[in-house]
Design an enzyme around this catalytic site. Structure first.
Site, PDB file in Angstrom:
ATOM      1  N   LYS A  66    -110.304  18.574  19.064  1.00  0.00           N
ATOM      2  CA  LYS A  66    -111.786  19.346  19.527  1.00  0.00           C
ATOM      3  C   LYS A  66    -112.670  18.785  20.744  1.00  0.00           C
ATOM      4  O   LYS A  66    -112.514  19.672  21.644  1.00  0.00           O
ATOM      5  CB  LYS A  66    -112.807  19.027  17.894  1.00  0.00           C
ATOM      6  CG  LYS A  66    -112.280  20.179  17.159  1.00  0.00           C
ATOM      7  CD  LYS A  66    -112.507  21.310  17.540  1.00  0.00           C
ATOM      8  CE  LYS A  66    -114.286  21.944  17.582  1.00  0.00           C
ATOM      9  NZ  LYS A  66    -113.704  23.591  18.114  1.00  0.00           N
TER      10      LYS A  66
ATOM     11  N   ILE B 292    -117.591  28.823   8.732  1.00  0.00           N
ATOM     12  CA  ILE B 292    -118.535  28.764   9.582  1.00  0.00           C
ATOM     13  C   ILE B 292    -118.478  30.351   9.989  1.00  0.00           C
ATOM     14  O   ILE B 292    -119.907  31.247  10.190  1.00  0.00           O
ATOM     15  CB  ILE B 292    -118.845  27.580  10.341  1.00  0.00           C
ATOM     16  CG1 ILE B 292    -119.062  26.664   9.883  1.00  0.00           C
ATOM     17  CG2 ILE B 292    -120.217  28.005  11.486  1.00  0.00           C
ATOM     18  CD1 ILE B 292    -119.427  25.141  10.746  1.00  0.00           C
ATOM     19  N   GLY B 293    -117.479  30.730  10.303  1.00  0.00           N
ATOM     20  CA  GLY B 293    -117.192  32.098  10.882  1.00  0.00           C
ATOM     21  C   GLY B 293    -117.438  33.000  10.302  1.00  0.00           C
ATOM     22  O   GLY B 293    -118.099  34.241  11.301  1.00  0.00           O
TER      23      GLY B 293
ATOM     24  N   LYS C 113    -112.232  20.670   2.011  1.00  0.00           N
ATOM     25  CA  LYS C 113    -113.274  19.833   2.360  1.00  0.00           C
ATOM     26  C   LYS C 113    -113.568  19.075   1.145  1.00  0.00           C
ATOM     27  O   LYS C 113    -114.147  19.326  -0.477  1.00  0.00           O
ATOM     28  CB  LYS C 113    -114.556  20.602   3.042  1.00  0.00           C
ATOM     29  CG  LYS C 113    -113.550  21.183   4.124  1.00  0.00           C
ATOM     30  CD  LYS C 113    -113.268  20.186   5.543  1.00  0.00           C
ATOM     31  CE  LYS C 113    -112.881  21.043   6.587  1.00  0.00           C
ATOM     32  NZ  LYS C 113    -113.104  21.757   7.196  1.00  0.00           N
TER      33      LYS C 113
ATOM     34  N   ARG D  74    -122.189  10.453   6.100  1.00  0.00           N
ATOM     35  CA  ARG D  74    -122.451  11.993   6.768  1.00  0.00           C
ATOM     36  C   ARG D  74    -123.297  12.418   7.190  1.00  0.00           C
ATOM     37  O   ARG D  74    -124.100  11.986   6.032  1.00  0.00           O
ATOM     38  CB  ARG D  74    -121.096  12.684   6.409  1.00  0.00           C
ATOM     39  CG  ARG D  74    -119.562  12.005   6.306  1.00  0.00           C
ATOM     40  CD  ARG D  74    -118.934  12.562   7.615  1.00  0.00           C
ATOM     41  NE  ARG D  74    -117.333  12.468   7.686  1.00  0.00           N
ATOM     42  CZ  ARG D  74    -117.088  10.934   7.745  1.00  0.00           C
ATOM     43  NH1 ARG D  74    -117.280  10.080   7.596  1.00  0.00           N
ATOM     44  NH2 ARG D  74    -115.579  10.619   8.435  1.00  0.00           N
TER      45      ARG D  74
ATOM     46  N   THR E 260    -109.505  22.578  11.451  1.00  0.00           N
ATOM     47  CA  THR E 260    -110.868  21.528  11.316  1.00  0.00           C
ATOM     48  C   THR E 260    -110.762  20.976  10.005  1.00  0.00           C
ATOM     49  O   THR E 260    -111.259  20.193  10.192  1.00  0.00           O
ATOM     50  CB  THR E 260    -111.958  22.706  10.792  1.00  0.00           C
ATOM     51  OG1 THR E 260    -111.313  23.360   9.321  1.00  0.00           O
ATOM     52  CG2 THR E 260    -112.322  23.612  11.381  1.00  0.00           C
TER      53      THR E 260
ATOM     54  N   GLY F 264    -111.513  33.204  14.698  1.00  0.00           N
ATOM     55  CA  GLY F 264    -111.899  32.768  13.524  1.00  0.00           C
ATOM     56  C   GLY F 264    -113.140  32.857  12.878  1.00  0.00           C
ATOM     57  O   GLY F 264    -113.983  32.384  12.002  1.00  0.00           O
TER      58      GLY F 264
ATOM     59  N   GLY G 250    -107.476   5.402   9.425  1.00  0.00           N
ATOM     60  CA  GLY G 250    -108.311   6.062  10.715  1.00  0.00           C
ATOM     61  C   GLY G 250    -109.769   6.941  10.569  1.00  0.00           C
ATOM     62  O   GLY G 250    -110.146   6.695  11.339  1.00  0.00           O
TER      63      GLY G 250
ATOM     64  N   PRO H 289    -111.689  12.280  -5.755  1.00  0.00           N
ATOM     65  CA  PRO H 289    -111.090  11.827  -5.523  1.00  0.00           C
ATOM     66  C   PRO H 289    -111.843  10.563  -3.930  1.00  0.00           C
ATOM     67  O   PRO H 289    -111.595  11.234  -2.949  1.00  0.00           O
ATOM     68  CB  PRO H 289    -109.181  11.867  -5.118  1.00  0.00           C
ATOM     69  CG  PRO H 289    -109.540  13.351  -4.440  1.00  0.00           C
ATOM     70  CD  PRO H 289    -111.178  13.741  -5.575  1.00  0.00           C
TER      71      PRO H 289
ATOM     72  N   ASP I  75    -119.518  16.522  15.761  1.00  0.00           N
ATOM     73  CA  ASP I  75    -120.023  15.436  15.906  1.00  0.00           C
ATOM     74  C   ASP I  75    -118.934  14.357  15.767  1.00  0.00           C
ATOM     75  O   ASP I  75    -119.173  13.384  16.581  1.00  0.00           O
ATOM     76  CB  ASP I  75    -121.289  15.310  14.683  1.00  0.00           C
ATOM     77  CG  ASP I  75    -120.761  14.962  13.538  1.00  0.00           C
ATOM     78  OD1 ASP I  75    -119.095  15.644  13.255  1.00  0.00           O
ATOM     79  OD2 ASP I  75    -121.539  14.630  12.775  1.00  0.00           O
TER      80      ASP I  75
HETATM   81  O1  DAU Z   1    -118.935  15.936  11.003  1.00  0.00           O
HETATM   82  C1  DAU Z   1    -118.102  17.233  11.012  1.00  0.00           C
HETATM   83  C2  DAU Z   1    -116.640  17.577  11.130  1.00  0.00           C
HETATM   84  O2  DAU Z   1    -116.916  17.078   9.469  1.00  0.00           O
HETATM   85  C3  DAU Z   1    -115.736  19.404  11.691  1.00  0.00           C
HETATM   86  O3  DAU Z   1    -116.275  18.659  12.502  1.00  0.00           O
HETATM   87  C4  DAU Z   1    -114.885  18.790  10.070  1.00  0.00           C
HETATM   88  O4  DAU Z   1    -114.313  19.968  10.388  1.00  0.00           O
HETATM   89  C5  DAU Z   1    -115.189  18.338   8.706  1.00  0.00           C
HETATM   90  O5  DAU Z   1    -113.472  18.945   8.398  1.00  0.00           O
HETATM   91  C6  DAU Z   1    -115.489  17.432   8.659  1.00  0.00           C
HETATM   92  O6  DAU Z   1    -114.967  16.170   8.517  1.00  0.00           O
HETATM   93  P1  DAU Z   1    -114.695  15.197   7.484  1.00  0.00           P
HETATM   94  O7  DAU Z   1    -113.739  14.404   7.282  1.00  0.00           O
HETATM   95  O8  DAU Z   1    -116.347  14.644   7.889  1.00  0.00           O
HETATM   96  O9  DAU Z   1    -115.129  15.838   6.222  1.00  0.00           O
HETATM   97  P2  DAU Z   1    -113.905  15.246   5.179  1.00  0.00           P
HETATM   98  O10 DAU Z   1    -115.118  16.711   3.941  1.00  0.00           O
HETATM   99  O11 DAU Z   1    -112.346  15.627   5.053  1.00  0.00           O
HETATM  100  O12 DAU Z   1    -114.888  14.639   4.141  1.00  0.00           O
HETATM  101  C7  DAU Z   1    -116.186  14.496   4.301  1.00  0.00           C
HETATM  102  C8  DAU Z   1    -116.275  12.845   3.928  1.00  0.00           C
HETATM  103  O13 DAU Z   1    -115.550  12.706   2.289  1.00  0.00           O
HETATM  104  C9  DAU Z   1    -115.749  11.623   4.599  1.00  0.00           C
HETATM  105  O14 DAU Z   1    -115.642  10.598   4.806  1.00  0.00           O
HETATM  106  C10 DAU Z   1    -113.911  11.506   4.151  1.00  0.00           C
HETATM  107  C11 DAU Z   1    -114.549  11.667   2.470  1.00  0.00           C
HETATM  108  N1  DAU Z   1    -113.536  12.411   1.688  1.00  0.00           N
HETATM  109  C12 DAU Z   1    -113.160  13.995   1.893  1.00  0.00           C
HETATM  110  C13 DAU Z   1    -112.209  13.870   0.752  1.00  0.00           C
HETATM  111  C14 DAU Z   1    -111.853  15.608   1.281  1.00  0.00           C
HETATM  112  C15 DAU Z   1    -113.109  11.417   0.647  1.00  0.00           C
HETATM  113  O15 DAU Z   1    -113.756  10.577  -0.317  1.00  0.00           O
HETATM  114  N2  DAU Z   1    -112.479  12.214  -0.618  1.00  0.00           N
HETATM  115  C16 DAU Z   1    -111.780  13.672  -0.393  1.00  0.00           C
HETATM  116  O16 DAU Z   1    -110.798  13.769  -1.525  1.00  0.00           O
END
Ligand code: DAU
Length: 338
Positions: A152, A12-13, A187, A212, A84, A7, A273, A203, A125
């Site tokens: 994972k 990250i890779g 992301k 986070r 991911t 990857g 969820g 959004p 995590d």
């Molecule tokens: O914690 C490590 C993980 O972080 C990694 O293992 C995952 O690969 C990575 O996708 C990430 O997971 P999250 O679900 O936390 O990341 P994401 O960027 O999708 O979302 C970050 C936060 O933002 C989460 O609370 C959801 C929110 N979000 C995300 C998106 C895409 C929104 O509010 N709106 C959005 O459109």
């Protein structure tokens, strides 16, 4: 050292491949299936490096993996290959089980048969599940809640079983939310930065108060490298940034950096969820001599700036498959099915 990074064309890779090539005298083989988020443009600066080889292939394919390990005399494997994105895992869970569980199983077994000296699994995590209070330690029970984190966790358990069963020298890292240049714009941070650049709505899921811990990709790769060379076989190491923030605060910071109005933020239907909070106790890795170095406000500013000045990179993505994927996601949320 002859290192296989799987990857290696992903987010990250690719940062890890660059880091392993620029410090020391490592030979790096990058095995990547180049699915939607694997992108060789992430590595144009090192493509011609004399100690770098790219191989197109899938970690689920035992024949390919066996051949790569043998032909390149690989001594160390770092598994970054994974599906991911949580939202994608809700739409298409089986592809996560395939790559993150079956792919890990195939890679592990081929690496064991080839007598590889170290196998490092890059994990997350999210396997600890949502932690309302406190910080997850490496020995805590796994409680994943999405098809992504469950897959994972399945991979982690297989990796750990190779230590207890075969004394195969494995290591696991569990990183927190990673950000930086070249991250696929599905992301949170790259999606919000690219939308804001185009004056499009951001959004924000649910009440926007999910938390986070943000980790710079540079610190994350330093952590992986540190564990590879100094970690104890059979052990798990948390890698966190120590930058816990509510999503809404990060969205506001991105808009502030770009000089865009706060009313671009839109509260939308929550992710099913949706884990409320992740937080890591990183004492074990810190005792080994690693600590994060990038301040979140600085790292975020540099990242947003990268997206502002590298629009050719992400516009190729947002004009193609990415658009179809997001339309599907929004349609599902509008129907209330999500
Ligand atoms: O914690 C490590 C993980 O972080 C990694 O293992 C995952 O690969 C990575 O996708 C990430 O997971 P999250 O679900 O936390 O990341 P994401 O960027 O999708 O979302 C970050 C936060 O933002 C989460 O609370 C959801 C929110 N979000 C995300 C998106 C895409 C929104 O509010 N709106 C959005 O459109």
């Amino acid at each position: 050292m002859r290192i296989l990074v799987t990857g290696g064309a992903g987010f990250i890779g690719s940062h890890l491949v660059r880091r392993l090539l620029t410090g020391g005298d490592n030979f790096v083989v990058n095995l990547d299936a180049l699915r939607y988020s694997g992108n060789l443009e992430n590595l144009t600066d090192v493509a011609g490096h004399s100690r770098y080889t790219f191989v197109l292939g899938d970690i689920c394919d035992a024949t390919t993996v066996e051949k790569v390990l043998k032909e390149h005399g690989v001594k160390v494997v770092i598994n970054c290959a994974a599906e991911t994105h949580v939202d994608r895992s809700i739409l298409d869970p089986n592809s996560f089980a395939r790559t993150d569980v079956v792919g890990t199983a195939v890679l592990l077994e081929e690496a064991r048969k080839a007598g590889v000296a170290r196998f490092l699994q890059v994990s997350t995590d999210e396997v600890y599940g949502s932690v309302e209070t406190g910080w997850s330690k490496e020995g805590d029970p796994l409680a994943p809640r999405s098809p992504y984190s469950a897959s994972k966790a399945g991979g982690d358990l297989l990796v750990r079983s190779y230590w207890t069963t075969y004394r195969f020298p494995v290591l696991i890292t569990r990183g927190s939310n990673t950000y930086g240049p070249n991250q696929y714009p599905e992301k949170f941070i790259p999606l919000f930065a690219t939308n804001a650049i185009d004056d499009q709505p951001l959004p924000l899921y649910g009440d926007g108060r999910h938390r986070r811990d943000w980790l710079s990709v540079f610190d994350h790769c330093r952590g992986i490298e540190h564990v590879l060379f100094h970690g104890e076989p059979g052990c798990v190491y948390n890698i966190g940034g120590g930058n816990e923030r509510e999503n809404i605060a990060v969205a506001e910071l991105i808009l502030k950096i770009l000089g865009k109005p706060m009313n671009l933020i839109r509260l939308v239907q929550d992710r099913p969820g949706h884990d409320r909070r992740y937080a890591l106790d990183c004492a074990r890795l810190q005792a080994l001599g690693w600590a994060p170095t990038v301040l979140f406000e600085d790292g975020l500013k540099e990242t947003v700036e990268w997206y502002r000045t590298n629009q050719t990179w992400w516009r190729k993505i947002t004009s193609g498959e990415f658009r179809t994927y997001y339309e599907r996601l929004y349609r599902q949320r509008l129907q209330g099915a999500g």
